[in-house]
Design a protein around this motif. Sequence first.
Motif, PDB file in Angstrom:
ATOM      1  N   TYR A   1      43.787  43.315  40.346  1.00 12.58           N
ATOM      2  CA  TYR A   1      43.605  43.236  39.786  1.00 12.58           C
ATOM      3  C   TYR A   1      42.285  43.609  39.668  1.00 12.58           C
ATOM      4  O   TYR A   1      41.990  44.029  38.255  1.00 12.58           O
ATOM      5  CB  TYR A   1      43.666  42.330  38.709  1.00 12.58           C
ATOM      6  CG  TYR A   1      43.348  41.527  37.520  1.00 12.58           C
ATOM      7  CD1 TYR A   1      44.608  42.506  36.486  1.00 12.58           C
ATOM      8  CD2 TYR A   1      43.296  40.937  36.954  1.00 12.58           C
ATOM      9  CE1 TYR A   1      44.331  42.236  34.700  1.00 12.58           C
ATOM     10  CE2 TYR A   1      42.575  41.040  35.713  1.00 12.58           C
ATOM     11  CZ  TYR A   1      43.304  41.224  35.085  1.00 12.58           C
ATOM     12  OH  TYR A   1      42.412  41.180  33.397  1.00 12.58           O
ATOM     13  N   ARG A   2      41.504  42.792  40.055  1.00 12.80           N
ATOM     14  CA  ARG A   2      39.764  42.659  39.618  1.00 12.80           C
ATOM     15  C   ARG A   2      39.157  44.121  40.391  1.00 12.80           C
ATOM     16  O   ARG A   2      37.918  44.218  39.095  1.00 12.80           O
ATOM     17  CB  ARG A   2      39.230  41.331  40.063  1.00 12.80           C
ATOM     18  CG  ARG A   2      37.846  41.157  40.497  1.00 12.80           C
ATOM     19  CD  ARG A   2      37.100  40.686  39.284  1.00 12.80           C
ATOM     20  NE  ARG A   2      38.091  39.961  38.352  1.00 12.80           N
ATOM     21  CZ  ARG A   2      37.873  39.652  37.026  1.00 12.80           C
ATOM     22  NH1 ARG A   2      37.704  40.666  35.885  1.00 12.80           N
ATOM     23  NH2 ARG A   2      38.810  38.960  36.898  1.00 12.80           N
TER      24      ARG A   2
ATOM     25  N   HIS B   1      39.224  48.194  33.538  1.00 10.89           N
ATOM     26  CA  HIS B   1      40.153  47.749  32.874  1.00 10.89           C
ATOM     27  C   HIS B   1      38.654  47.913  31.680  1.00 10.89           C
ATOM     28  O   HIS B   1      37.766  48.748  31.357  1.00 10.89           O
ATOM     29  CB  HIS B   1      38.728  46.039  32.930  1.00 10.89           C
ATOM     30  CG  HIS B   1      40.282  45.853  34.266  1.00 10.89           C
ATOM     31  ND1 HIS B   1      41.639  45.390  33.538  1.00 10.89           N
ATOM     32  CD2 HIS B   1      39.485  45.395  35.206  1.00 10.89           C
ATOM     33  CE1 HIS B   1      41.042  44.122  35.300  1.00 10.89           C
ATOM     34  NE2 HIS B   1      40.609  44.598  36.196  1.00 10.89           N
ATOM     35  N   ARG B   2      39.629  48.416  30.454  1.00  7.31           N
ATOM     36  CA  ARG B   2      39.062  48.676  29.211  1.00  7.31           C
ATOM     37  C   ARG B   2      37.666  47.516  28.613  1.00  7.31           C
ATOM     38  O   ARG B   2      38.573  46.540  28.809  1.00  7.31           O
ATOM     39  CB  ARG B   2      40.419  48.910  28.308  1.00  7.31           C
ATOM     40  CG  ARG B   2      40.423  50.603  28.601  1.00  7.31           C
ATOM     41  CD  ARG B   2      41.759  49.913  27.018  1.00  7.31           C
ATOM     42  NE  ARG B   2      42.232  51.093  27.973  1.00  7.31           N
ATOM     43  CZ  ARG B   2      43.731  51.467  26.877  1.00  7.31           C
ATOM     44  NH1 ARG B   2      44.522  51.085  25.927  1.00  7.31           N
ATOM     45  NH2 ARG B   2      43.791  52.769  27.268  1.00  7.31           N
TER      46      ARG B   2
END
Length: 100
Positions: free
Chosen positions: A92-93, A98-99
């Motif tokens: 995830y990180r 990521h927007r």
Amino acid sequence: MSQTVSVWVVVLTAFCAANLPFISHRLMAVVTPRKPKTLAVRLAELVVFYFLVGGLALLLEKRVGQIAPQTWEFYAITATLFVTFAFPGFVYRYLLKHRD
């Protein structure tokens, strides 16, 4: 609390604690840092959370009965399992876009 429930509490706590450094922007999920956390800081938090979950496991094991003696193999396997639990948070990180 039965032994089965204790095991599941430790497993779920380990999963949550392993992912917490990668999901939270705060140090130890409490203190807001001045600079963004680096990978080294997140890995250091992962080690601290490993020992905290291990302490919880010892506490629950002591409540159920006698604490079984462990050798280095036990700690190598549990550390590897903890790192495996951290994989979703790492993905995830660092691997998902990521927007802003």
